[in-house]
Design an enzyme around this catalytic site. Structure first.
Site, PDB file in Angstrom:
ATOM      1  N   ALA A  66       2.366  -2.839 -10.615  1.00 27.82           N
ATOM      2  CA  ALA A  66       0.968  -3.180 -10.868  1.00 27.82           C
ATOM      3  C   ALA A  66       0.437  -2.469 -12.100  1.00 27.82           C
ATOM      4  CB  ALA A  66       0.120  -2.829  -9.651  1.00 27.82           C
ATOM      5  N   GLY A  91       3.360   1.588   2.074  1.00 27.08           N
ATOM      6  CA  GLY A  91       3.731   1.793   3.466  1.00 27.08           C
ATOM      7  C   GLY A  91       5.218   1.963   3.685  1.00 27.08           C
ATOM      8  N   THR A 133       7.361   3.509   1.657  1.00 28.26           N
ATOM      9  CA  THR A 133       7.675   4.904   1.338  1.00 28.26           C
ATOM     10  C   THR A 133       7.181   5.836   2.433  1.00 28.26           C
ATOM     11  OG1 THR A 133       7.543   4.425  -1.035  1.00 28.26           O
ATOM     12  CG2 THR A 133       7.369   6.725  -0.372  1.00 28.26           C
ATOM     13  N   LYS A 183      16.897   0.137  10.986  1.00 28.53           N
ATOM     14  CA  LYS A 183      16.070   0.888  11.927  1.00 28.53           C
ATOM     15  C   LYS A 183      16.738   2.211  12.295  1.00 28.53           C
ATOM     16  CE  LYS A 183      15.757  -2.355  15.043  1.00 28.53           C
ATOM     17  NZ  LYS A 183      15.346  -3.083  16.280  1.00 28.53           N
ATOM     18  N   ARG A 219       7.987   0.016  11.495  1.00 27.41           N
ATOM     19  CA  ARG A 219       9.012  -0.900  10.996  1.00 27.41           C
ATOM     20  C   ARG A 219      10.394  -0.265  11.042  1.00 27.41           C
ATOM     21  NH1 ARG A 219       9.172  -2.423   4.540  1.00 27.41           N
ATOM     22  NH2 ARG A 219      11.278  -3.282   4.463  1.00 27.41           N
ATOM     23  N   HIS A 277       4.363  -7.414   9.696  1.00 25.74           N
ATOM     24  CA  HIS A 277       3.111  -6.825   9.195  1.00 25.74           C
ATOM     25  C   HIS A 277       1.946  -7.151  10.134  1.00 25.74           C
ATOM     26  CE1 HIS A 277       4.450  -5.133   5.373  1.00 25.74           C
ATOM     27  NE2 HIS A 277       5.199  -6.218   5.199  1.00 25.74           N
ATOM     28  N   THR A 321       0.823  -1.213   0.000  1.00 25.49           N
ATOM     29  CA  THR A 321       0.000   0.000   0.000  1.00 25.49           C
ATOM     30  C   THR A 321       0.860   1.267   0.000  1.00 25.49           C
ATOM     31  OG1 THR A 321      -0.121  -0.031   2.419  1.00 25.49           O
ATOM     32  CG2 THR A 321      -1.899  -1.127   1.217  1.00 25.49           C
ATOM     33  N   TRP A 348       6.126 -13.793   3.516  1.00 25.74           N
ATOM     34  CA  TRP A 348       5.616 -13.276   4.799  1.00 25.74           C
ATOM     35  C   TRP A 348       5.159 -14.427   5.705  1.00 25.74           C
ATOM     36  CZ3 TRP A 348       2.834 -10.686   0.531  1.00 25.74           C
ATOM     37  CH2 TRP A 348       3.480  -9.518   0.127  1.00 25.74           C
TER      38      TRP A 348
END
Length: 470
Positions: free
Chosen positions: A383, A157, A159, A182, A198, A208, A155, A263
């Site tokens: 996509a 996330g 970025t 991190k 994250r 996630h 989604t 995942w």
């Protein structure tokens, strides 16, 4: 004899010429109508009749004027279509204030407005309360408040998560060292973190983690990380997330799985335990699903990509977690969708991948934090490069029918919040300009009498000095 005749002839000619000249000055409309009449005779074109004066119109009978064709009055102001409909807050404006009109023209253009200059027309579909649309969080970064980022796969996330740790203007910015995944995001003057994501705390609640996992895990994790002497103070958790168009998100996840992503280390904790293999079977026998085709990806009925956004935002404990025999499918879907809508609406903030600038705008106004660099809208993704036919697209929409409904709901709420926040900001700016102009007028009103008195004193003093000298 001839001279006397010429003198008598010259007098009436001059008189007639004088009368004609005076008549032209007294009644200029006759001159224009006469000249126009001469031009019409020469050109052979018909022209509309001139509108007579009110005096001549009053002399004519009323029914005669009703029979005569009348020209429409000239339009006042700009023609229709040259400006938009006035906003409701404009109704109490003083129409004769030129300063207001000049400042209205100095507004900066919307970076996402269409290139043709026409305003995008948004028609709300859902009814939201003022509380749902008003989002302002008194985020105390120096206290114990924490922003919790719920990261849904594919989604945007990643970025957005980097924006949170690298692009926010803070008194004490996050420390991100090269080679480390991190960053250290401490409060000013403290060793405590204000961000749970994250890129700050890692996957502390699992890879996630969804809404069900985070709400049960984050408070305990933060209590362990926090200093014991601060446990007496209250702590606020502000949940945020990003959503995406379900078809684009589904195709992006398929391409990601096709490249080897799994995942499979996700915990999927619910009611204190992870699902059993029977409750959550895998779609592939090996270590990963590399090279999977879109048809194979869609044919797996228990693929977690289906309706992922609804499942990750809903409270799974309401439907028995991953136990599909807990209730019938129709009731389960209804509860999941409604729970996801409620949780999304009650979150402190959510953004949409398709609206990066508006996402930045709403986040900054919600938390009163400013980003250093503006967000960028990337319309070319993996996509978007996938070429599918209408049948495949329809099948993806059917597999994600809950996500489709959630996204329509989220997009409507997002747009209404954006327009509502813009309107409030516009009203505040207008009120600020009015107050500034009022203070300027009061300043000028107090300054002018002092100047007049000073001038009078100067004139009197000069006059008295002259009298003394005399």
């Amino acid at each position: 004899m001839d001279e006397r005749f010429n003198k008598w002839l010259l007098t009436p000619v001059l008189t007639l010429l004088f009368v004609v000249i005076m008549y032209q000055y007294v009644s200029p409309s006759c001159t224009s109508s006469c000249t126009n009449f001469g031009e019409q005779l020469r050109s052979g074109e018909a022209r509309p009749p001139a509108v007579p004066s009110p005096a001549r119109r009053a002399q004519a009978p009323l029914d005669e004027w009703e029979r005569r064709p009348q020209l429409p009055p000239p339009p006042r102001g700009p023609p229709e279509g040259s400006r938009g409909v006035a906003a409701p807050e404009d109704e109490d404006e003083d129409p004769g204030d030129p300063e207001e009109e000049e400042e209205e023209e100095e507004e900066e253009p919307d970076p996402e407005a269409p290139e043709n200059g026409s305003l995008p027309r948004f028609v709300p579909r859902f009814n939201f309360t003022l509380k749902d649309l008003t989002r302002f969080v008194d985020f105390n970064i120096k206290g114990r408040d924490v922003i919790v980022f719920l990261h849904i796969q594919k989604t945007g996330g990643t970025t957005f998560g980097r924006h949170l740790v690298k692009n926010i203007r803070l008194e004490q910015p996050c420390s991100c060292k090269a080679g480390q995944k991190k960053c250290t995001c401490h409060r000013p003057g403290k060793k405590e973190t204000w961000l749970f994501s994250r890129f700050s705390t890692g996957w502390s609640c699992g890879l996630h983690a969804d809404w069900t996992e985070l709400t049960n895990c984050v408070p305990a994790i933060m209590e362990k990380k926090d200093c014991p002497r601060n446990h007496s103070h209250t702590r606020n958790f502000y949940y945020i997330t990003m959503l995406r168009d379900p078809v684009s998100r589904y195709l992006s996840e398929w391409k990601h799985v096709q490249r080897g992503a799994t995942w499979k280390t996700s915990l999927h904790m619910c009611d204190g335990r992870s699902p059993t293999p029977d409750e959550l079977p895998t779609c592939y026998p090996g270590d990963d699903w590399s090279g999977v085709s879109l048809r194979e990806f869609m044919d797996c009925s228990y693929n977690l990509a289906n309706n992922r956004q609804v499942r990750m935002l809903a409270d799974l404990s309401l439907v028995g977690c991953y136990n599909l025999t807990f209730m019938n499918e129709s009731e389960r879907n209804t509860i999941l969708l409604q729970s996801a809508k409620n949780n999304l609406k009650n979150m402190a903030f959510f953004g949409l991948t398709e609206f990066q600038r508006k996402t930045q705008f709403l986040f900054e106004r919600t938390f009163n934090l400013k980003f250093i660099s503006p967000f960028t809208q990337f319309n070319i993704t993996r996509a978007s490069n996938v070429d599918i036919n209408d049948g495949a697209r329809q099948h993806i929409e059917e597999l994600n029918f809950l996500d489709m409904q959630l996204y329509e709901y989220a997009k409507d709420l997002f747009q209404q919040r954006y327009h509502h926040t813009k309107q409030l900001e516009h009203q505040r700016d207008r009120q600020k300009r009015r107050e500034e102009r009022r203070l300027q007028r009061e300043h000028r009103a107090h300054r002018w009498p002092k100047e007049d008195r000073a001038m009078e004193g100067t004139v009197t003093e000069d006059y008295n000095s002259q009298v003394v000298r005399w």
